[in-house]
Motif scaffolding. Sequence first.
Motif, mmCIF file in Angstrom:
data_model
loop_
_atom_site.group_PDB
_atom_site.id
_atom_site.type_symbol
_atom_site.label_atom_id
_atom_site.label_comp_id
_atom_site.label_asym_id
_atom_site.label_seq_id
_atom_site.Cartn_x
_atom_site.Cartn_y
_atom_site.Cartn_z
ATOM 1 N N LEU A 88 0.837 -1.196 0.000
ATOM 2 C CA LEU A 88 0.000 0.000 0.000
ATOM 3 C C LEU A 88 0.875 1.250 0.000
ATOM 4 O O LEU A 88 0.616 2.219 -0.726
ATOM 5 N N TRP A 89 1.928 1.247 0.813
ATOM 6 C CA TRP A 89 2.827 2.411 0.887
ATOM 7 C C TRP A 89 3.569 2.628 -0.428
ATOM 8 O O TRP A 89 3.780 3.752 -0.869
ATOM 9 N N ASP A 90 3.970 1.534 -1.104
ATOM 10 C CA ASP A 90 4.592 1.659 -2.424
ATOM 11 C C ASP A 90 3.659 2.385 -3.389
ATOM 12 O O ASP A 90 4.095 3.253 -4.157
ATOM 13 N N GLU A 91 2.378 2.017 -3.359
ATOM 14 C CA GLU A 91 1.419 2.651 -4.272
ATOM 15 C C GLU A 91 1.233 4.126 -3.933
ATOM 16 O O GLU A 91 1.069 4.970 -4.820
ATOM 17 N N VAL A 92 1.275 4.462 -2.642
ATOM 18 C CA VAL A 92 1.178 5.861 -2.226
ATOM 19 C C VAL A 92 2.354 6.653 -2.798
ATOM 20 O O VAL A 92 2.182 7.745 -3.369
ATOM 21 N N LEU A 93 3.559 6.109 -2.670
ATOM 22 C CA LEU A 93 4.749 6.832 -3.116
ATOM 23 C C LEU A 93 4.796 6.957 -4.637
ATOM 24 O O LEU A 93 5.236 7.994 -5.166
ATOM 25 N N ARG A 94 4.340 5.951 -5.341
ATOM 26 C CA ARG A 94 4.271 6.048 -6.803
ATOM 27 C C ARG A 94 3.274 7.126 -7.230
ATOM 28 O O ARG A 94 3.505 7.842 -8.209
ATOM 29 N N LEU A 95 2.190 7.238 -6.477
ATOM 30 C CA LEU A 95 1.218 8.296 -6.749
ATOM 31 C C LEU A 95 1.856 9.675 -6.547
ATOM 32 O O LEU A 95 1.671 10.581 -7.367
ATOM 33 N N LEU A 96 2.602 9.844 -5.439
ATOM 34 C CA LEU A 96 3.263 11.128 -5.185
ATOM 35 C C LEU A 96 4.199 11.486 -6.333
ATOM 36 O O LEU A 96 4.268 12.651 -6.748
ATOM 37 N N ALA A 123 2.649 21.319 4.416
ATOM 38 C CA ALA A 123 2.811 22.774 4.532
ATOM 39 C C ALA A 123 1.901 23.527 3.567
ATOM 40 O O ALA A 123 1.763 24.749 3.662
ATOM 41 N N GLY A 124 1.263 22.796 2.654
ATOM 42 C CA GLY A 124 0.430 23.425 1.637
ATOM 43 C C GLY A 124 -1.035 23.473 2.003
ATOM 44 O O GLY A 124 -1.400 23.538 3.183
ATOM 45 N N ASP A 125 -1.881 23.406 0.976
ATOM 46 C CA ASP A 125 -3.335 23.506 1.125
ATOM 47 C C ASP A 125 -3.857 22.365 2.000
ATOM 48 O O ASP A 125 -3.741 21.200 1.643
ATOM 49 N N GLN A 126 -4.451 22.726 3.133
ATOM 50 C CA GLN A 126 -4.920 21.718 4.092
ATOM 51 C C GLN A 126 -6.158 20.962 3.614
ATOM 52 O O GLN A 126 -6.536 19.944 4.201
ATOM 53 N N GLU A 127 -6.788 21.457 2.548
ATOM 54 C CA GLU A 127 -7.961 20.774 1.996
ATOM 55 C C GLU A 127 -7.617 19.945 0.770
ATOM 56 O O GLU A 127 -8.513 19.406 0.119
ATOM 57 N N VAL A 180 -3.314 15.860 1.366
ATOM 58 C CA VAL A 180 -3.368 16.008 2.827
ATOM 59 C C VAL A 180 -4.421 15.055 3.390
ATOM 60 O O VAL A 180 -4.188 14.388 4.415
ATOM 61 N N ARG A 181 -5.567 14.970 2.719
ATOM 62 C CA ARG A 181 -6.615 14.048 3.189
ATOM 63 C C ARG A 181 -6.129 12.604 3.127
ATOM 64 O O ARG A 181 -6.404 11.804 4.026
ATOM 65 N N LEU A 207 -4.063 7.824 6.044
ATOM 66 C CA LEU A 207 -2.973 6.878 6.277
ATOM 67 C C LEU A 207 -2.433 6.989 7.703
ATOM 68 O O LEU A 207 -2.083 5.984 8.324
ATOM 69 N N THR A 208 -2.358 8.217 8.217
ATOM 70 C CA THR A 208 -1.871 8.426 9.581
ATOM 71 C C THR A 208 -2.802 7.771 10.591
ATOM 72 O O THR A 208 -2.347 7.170 11.578
ATOM 73 N N GLU A 209 -4.107 7.871 10.352
ATOM 74 C CA GLU A 209 -5.068 7.225 11.250
ATOM 75 C C GLU A 209 -4.868 5.719 11.248
ATOM 76 O O GLU A 209 -4.873 5.065 12.303
ATOM 77 N N VAL A 210 -4.669 5.147 10.076
ATOM 78 C CA VAL A 210 -4.395 3.715 9.966
ATOM 79 C C VAL A 210 -3.118 3.361 10.721
ATOM 80 O O VAL A 210 -3.075 2.406 11.504
ATOM 81 N N ALA A 211 -2.070 4.144 10.503
ATOM 82 C CA ALA A 211 -0.782 3.876 11.145
ATOM 83 C C ALA A 211 -0.900 3.922 12.663
ATOM 84 O O ALA A 211 -0.334 3.077 13.372
#
Length: 280
Positions: free
Chosen positions: A167-175, A210-214, A218-219, A224-228
């Motif tokens: 899952l984290w690999d897919e997140v980083l590829r998206l970034l 540091a950017g747009d919180q919406e 960021v969401r 992901l942070t909640e899952v972690a």
Amino acid sequence: MSHEVTGGAQEPETPNLDFAGTTPYEDYVQADVLTHLQHPLSDDPGEMVFLVTTQVMELWFTVIVHEWQTAAEALRRDDLPAAIDALRRSAYELEALNAAWKPLAKLTPAQFNAYRSALGEGSGFQSAMYRRLEFLLGEKSASMLVPHRGAPRAHAELEKALHEPSLWDEVLRLLARRGHPLPAAVTERDPAQRYEPDPAVEAAWAEIYAGDQESELVRLGEALTEVAELVWRWRNDHLVATRRAMGAKMGTGGSAGVAWLEKRARKNVFPELWTARSHV
């Protein structure tokens, strides 16, 4: 009339009670299968609680793996809303999984010893579904396939999961597709290897936060942070329950028991999501 009137109040209609075979509920849920899977090996009444609780945990592992696979597939096709929805559902499911510790969290050593011998060489680290859950988090290890060589289906599923992006690999590829300068060592790494934190990933998340919180990213980061956090709580609840039940003794299945769980509890899931916060 299809119902009687008593004292001015209408009685609800009687539900259909007559079926040619099993009930539609049974056909769908297979409750009879689930409620006859318990085969205690000791005379201690507490073993039934341990057995059912462990089986319930296995069911929650199954649901959570399904959600994270759904999220990973959505990320591959750049569908962030679907990915975030799956992650948020998994957070509720993780809360239910963590609550499953309650029946076992206060066991004394004597209570656990009353049926511990029934486990024999059995241990939670042998759970194939939990291993798939860990693989999806990036905690890959080929050695963890070894206990499942005698179960062809579980072994094949785990081997497939080992070589698939986490899952984290897919997140980083998206970034990276969204323009964040991540090195090839991150985006093209061998997914069968355990993930190691990278400063470029930390910098990307610091920029996002540091950017747009919406923003969608960021969401995504917060889902992901909640899952972690909930996975970390699961590991700590497991550690505390084990400490109470058996202290520092050797764990079942030859594991190091508390020492092994302490090491697991110290590891952050999605590590750069946590360290990036120091730079925002």
